[in-house]
Motif scaffolding. Sequence first.
Motif, PDB file in Angstrom:
ATOM      1  N   GLN B 119       0.816  -1.221   0.000  1.00 50.53           N
ATOM      2  CA  GLN B 119       0.000   0.000   0.000  1.00 50.53           C
ATOM      3  C   GLN B 119       0.849   1.272   0.000  1.00 50.53           C
ATOM      4  OE1 GLN B 119      -3.208  -0.070  -0.563  1.00 50.53           O
ATOM      5  NE2 GLN B 119      -3.229  -2.316  -0.507  1.00 50.53           N
ATOM      6  N   GLY B 120       2.141   1.112  -0.242  1.00 55.79           N
ATOM      7  CA  GLY B 120       2.988   2.292  -0.416  1.00 55.79           C
ATOM      8  C   GLY B 120       3.488   2.927   0.865  1.00 55.79           C
ATOM      9  N   THR B 121       3.311   2.220   1.992  1.00 58.32           N
ATOM     10  CA  THR B 121       3.812   2.746   3.267  1.00 58.32           C
ATOM     11  C   THR B 121       4.669   1.678   3.949  1.00 58.32           C
ATOM     12  OG1 THR B 121       1.635   2.096   4.152  1.00 58.32           O
ATOM     13  CG2 THR B 121       2.008   4.453   3.749  1.00 58.32           C
ATOM     14  N   PRO B 122       5.782   1.282   3.317  1.00 53.96           N
ATOM     15  CA  PRO B 122       6.572   0.164   3.847  1.00 53.96           C
ATOM     16  C   PRO B 122       7.240   0.508   5.187  1.00 53.96           C
ATOM     17  CG  PRO B 122       7.741   1.245   2.060  1.00 53.96           C
ATOM     18  CD  PRO B 122       6.370   1.859   2.103  1.00 53.96           C
ATOM     19  N   LEU B 123       7.210  -0.471   6.067  1.00 52.80           N
ATOM     20  CA  LEU B 123       7.892  -0.332   7.361  1.00 52.80           C
ATOM     21  C   LEU B 123       9.277  -0.940   7.184  1.00 52.80           C
ATOM     22  CD1 LEU B 123       4.895  -1.460   9.621  1.00 52.80           C
ATOM     23  CD2 LEU B 123       5.601   0.882   9.080  1.00 52.80           C
ATOM     24  N   THR B 124      10.205  -0.123   6.741  1.00 50.39           N
ATOM     25  CA  THR B 124      11.508  -0.638   6.300  1.00 50.39           C
ATOM     26  C   THR B 124      12.531  -0.731   7.422  1.00 50.39           C
ATOM     27  OG1 THR B 124      12.003   1.633   5.674  1.00 50.39           O
ATOM     28  CG2 THR B 124      11.286   0.150   3.918  1.00 50.39           C
ATOM     29  N   ASN B 125      12.214  -0.168   8.580  1.00 48.92           N
ATOM     30  CA  ASN B 125      13.233  -0.113   9.641  1.00 48.92           C
ATOM     31  C   ASN B 125      12.817  -0.817  10.925  1.00 48.92           C
ATOM     32  OD1 ASN B 125      15.380   1.261   8.351  1.00 48.92           O
ATOM     33  ND2 ASN B 125      14.139   3.126   8.392  1.00 48.92           N
ATOM     34  N   LEU B 126      12.034  -1.869  10.786  1.00 47.88           N
ATOM     35  CA  LEU B 126      11.576  -2.576  11.988  1.00 47.88           C
ATOM     36  C   LEU B 126      12.734  -3.349  12.628  1.00 47.88           C
ATOM     37  CD1 LEU B 126       8.114  -3.983  10.831  1.00 47.88           C
ATOM     38  CD2 LEU B 126       8.555  -2.059  12.383  1.00 47.88           C
ATOM     39  N   LYS B 127      12.943  -3.110  13.908  1.00 45.11           N
ATOM     40  CA  LYS B 127      13.973  -3.838  14.652  1.00 45.11           C
ATOM     41  C   LYS B 127      13.352  -4.711  15.733  1.00 45.11           C
ATOM     42  CE  LYS B 127      17.335  -0.172  13.893  1.00 45.11           C
ATOM     43  NZ  LYS B 127      16.441   0.598  12.984  1.00 45.11           N
ATOM     44  N   TYR B 128      12.167  -4.333  16.151  1.00 42.44           N
ATOM     45  CA  TYR B 128      11.472  -5.054  17.218  1.00 42.44           C
ATOM     46  C   TYR B 128      10.089  -5.415  16.713  1.00 42.44           C
ATOM     47  CZ  TYR B 128       8.556  -5.459  21.413  1.00 42.44           C
ATOM     48  OH  TYR B 128       7.634  -5.874  22.348  1.00 42.44           O
ATOM     49  N   ILE B 129       9.811  -6.704  16.625  1.00 44.55           N
ATOM     50  CA  ILE B 129       8.489  -7.156  16.185  1.00 44.55           C
ATOM     51  C   ILE B 129       7.932  -8.106  17.231  1.00 44.55           C
ATOM     52  CG2 ILE B 129       7.179  -8.390  14.416  1.00 44.55           C
ATOM     53  CD1 ILE B 129       9.437  -7.610  12.438  1.00 44.55           C
ATOM     54  N   ASP B 130       6.807  -7.743  17.801  1.00 39.62           N
ATOM     55  CA  ASP B 130       6.091  -8.648  18.700  1.00 39.62           C
ATOM     56  C   ASP B 130       4.865  -9.124  17.932  1.00 39.62           C
ATOM     57  OD1 ASP B 130       4.581  -9.960  20.553  1.00 39.62           O
ATOM     58  OD2 ASP B 130       4.920  -8.507  22.164  1.00 39.62           O
ATOM     59  N   ASP B 131       4.927 -10.341  17.433  1.00 40.74           N
ATOM     60  CA  ASP B 131       3.835 -10.848  16.591  1.00 40.74           C
ATOM     61  C   ASP B 131       2.861 -11.717  17.373  1.00 40.74           C
ATOM     62  OD1 ASP B 131       5.516 -12.961  17.019  1.00 40.74           O
ATOM     63  OD2 ASP B 131       5.812 -13.470  14.914  1.00 40.74           O
ATOM     64  N   LYS B 132       3.039 -11.782  18.683  1.00 43.50           N
ATOM     65  CA  LYS B 132       2.104 -12.576  19.506  1.00 43.50           C
ATOM     66  C   LYS B 132       1.668 -11.771  20.721  1.00 43.50           C
ATOM     67  CE  LYS B 132       3.619 -17.230  18.223  1.00 43.50           C
ATOM     68  NZ  LYS B 132       4.626 -16.815  17.200  1.00 43.50           N
ATOM     69  N   ALA B 133       1.358 -10.516  20.494  1.00 46.63           N
ATOM     70  CA  ALA B 133       0.935  -9.662  21.607  1.00 46.63           C
ATOM     71  C   ALA B 133      -0.439 -10.102  22.101  1.00 46.63           C
ATOM     72  CB  ALA B 133       0.907  -8.211  21.156  1.00 46.63           C
ATOM     73  N   PRO B 134      -0.739  -9.806  23.354  1.00 44.06           N
ATOM     74  CA  PRO B 134      -2.060 -10.163  23.885  1.00 44.06           C
ATOM     75  C   PRO B 134      -3.132  -9.214  23.378  1.00 44.06           C
ATOM     76  CG  PRO B 134      -0.796  -8.977  25.531  1.00 44.06           C
ATOM     77  CD  PRO B 134       0.110  -9.160  24.344  1.00 44.06           C
ATOM     78  N   TYR B 135      -4.388  -9.438  23.788  1.00 41.38           N
ATOM     79  CA  TYR B 135      -5.504  -8.554  23.451  1.00 41.38           C
ATOM     80  C   TYR B 135      -5.232  -7.145  23.966  1.00 41.38           C
ATOM     81  CZ  TYR B 135      -6.830  -9.585  28.266  1.00 41.38           C
ATOM     82  OH  TYR B 135      -6.828  -9.721  29.627  1.00 41.38           O
ATOM     83  N   ILE B 136      -6.009  -6.179  23.509  1.00 44.50           N
ATOM     84  CA  ILE B 136      -5.603  -4.781  23.671  1.00 44.50           C
ATOM     85  C   ILE B 136      -5.443  -4.336  25.121  1.00 44.50           C
ATOM     86  CG2 ILE B 136      -7.964  -3.919  23.395  1.00 44.50           C
ATOM     87  CD1 ILE B 136      -6.634  -1.422  22.085  1.00 44.50           C
TER      88      ILE B 136
END
Lengths: 139, 437
Positions: B119-136
């Motif tokens: 969609q033209g808004t790349p997140l090119t500088n991610l160093k920390y990714i939490d892909d299993k975060a809990p509910y909000i």
Amino acid sequence: MSKTIPQPDEVSKPFWDAVDQKKLTLQYCSACDRLQYPVRPTCYDCGKSDTLTWREVAGKGHVLETMVVHDTRVVRRKVDVPFNVALISLDEAPYINFLSNLPGTPAHQGPQGAAVELFFEELEGSGGRFIHEWRVVGQ
Amino acid sequence: MTTQAGWQRDRDGLGVWEHRGKVAIAGYGYSPLDRRWDGVSMDRTLGAFQVIAMQKAIADAGMTPDEIDGLMVCPEPAGDTWAQADRGLNRPFFAAPYDTEDGLSYTSAKWLIDEMARQGTPLTNLKYIDDKAPYIGPEMGKAAQAVGDGLAKNVLMTYNMGNVEGRYHLEEGIYSAGGRQWSAPWGWMTSAMMQHAFVFLQYCTKYGGSRDDLAPFVVNQRRNGLLTPWSFYTQHEPYQIAAEDYLDARPVAWPVTILDSDRPVQHAAAFLFTSAERARDAKQKPVYVMSHAQINKPNRSTMATLQDHEDVTDLLVKILYDGAGVTANDLDVFNPYDGFSVFTQTYLEAFKWHGVGRGEAFDFYKGDIRVEGPHPFNSSGGNLGNGRTRTAMYTDCIEQLRGIAGARQVQVKAETAACGMVTPTGNGHIFLSTVPS
Ligand SMILES: [Zn+2]
């Protein structure tokens, strides 16, 4: 009442076997001196498993509160609405509570605080399986 | 992947939060809100909505996507699957990126990263990714903690609620296995509804009153929702309900009725957490995070009791207030969770907001709780007023503190705010402020 049939697992099998013999036996932790229900692999308080044994309890309790199910996603129970679902506290260990449909008590007439007694209800289509249920004393 | 162990603030004695006032929310964004995904509009999928919210949060902060170095995603599906293979529907998937459930009934971090790029808004500088975060509820605290702990400078946190066409959460079959062997035979539904019906009945027995006493609260939630331009009710049922509507509402698990329950909707939100220093240079007035707290207390027996709920919410509030170094008198804007209506008073009384103590909520509800009044309770309208977004209470806190809540803007002081979700025995809360100390 078209109750669903509990499917025992390795940990709960002794409980349901006892129910089928019309006995209510709960887990008991000898380290904590506490009863436990529902059945769990370990003690709620100390987390141990080798301290858990089975202990038969007397079937006396009281109605904490009663709600009434008018609409349910449990397909097998749709034919039963409206029906009571009471929360029963066990007299000898009030921190233990059970669900009950209070058979014999009309919907919306679950008496708050009333004494109840244990009985065992045979489950439809189960080939002789039972479930622990409670009814208001004197009904 | 970086992981955080022991990030929760879930016990007494933690004192002031070590990052109090040093972390801020610099941006937020939310998607449109639909009742359901129609199975056709590929620009209104859950994934598309989540990307919209992310882009808006970044833009709101005046940042660019390459400044985002942290991403936190709760991948739990909130509604039914698209395929519903287990129910024999076997609905086919679509062309990529909608060739699996990912993007339709939930969003993974990987899917969102890929779609942000498309969609033209790349997140090119991610160093920390939490892909299993809990509910909000806890996720907000975890994101704040991640920034405070230095895991990333600018953490973009996402949360969404999906709702696809189809039958909703039916529980079929003759046998009940696992945890359901202890509940389903007696007609128990997998939902917070019945647990909270019991606790609510215990509340009425202990303190007096009945569900009728919730009418002013539920009516006011709808009113606040109707003051929100994008809410479900503003869009689809734009009329106020009266107390009589509430009293006559169709019972589901009495005393809980259809009007005590929130409408499932399709919606997404995103929040951009950064350091207090960075937030001061950002486009918007910073909203500082002063504290966060979590509770996760399994039931001892079949059901938790009123006493259990009062004990754990007392603990929750102590952790939260101690962490922020505040007392109840310091809390201005308050959005406790309302899905279902029958437990909101547990939070109100635990927070002692506007002096409301245990057993006093029904009297409080009888007073002036409108947003323009002296006790603007739950100014967001919550889930009951907006649909089950689970995020409206968060976006409202930010909008109130920035002074941009429009028709919902409270007339009392709005310098601090607290909100959270979900139930008393399992939740996370956050305390926000316009000033860092
Ligand atoms: Zn023990």
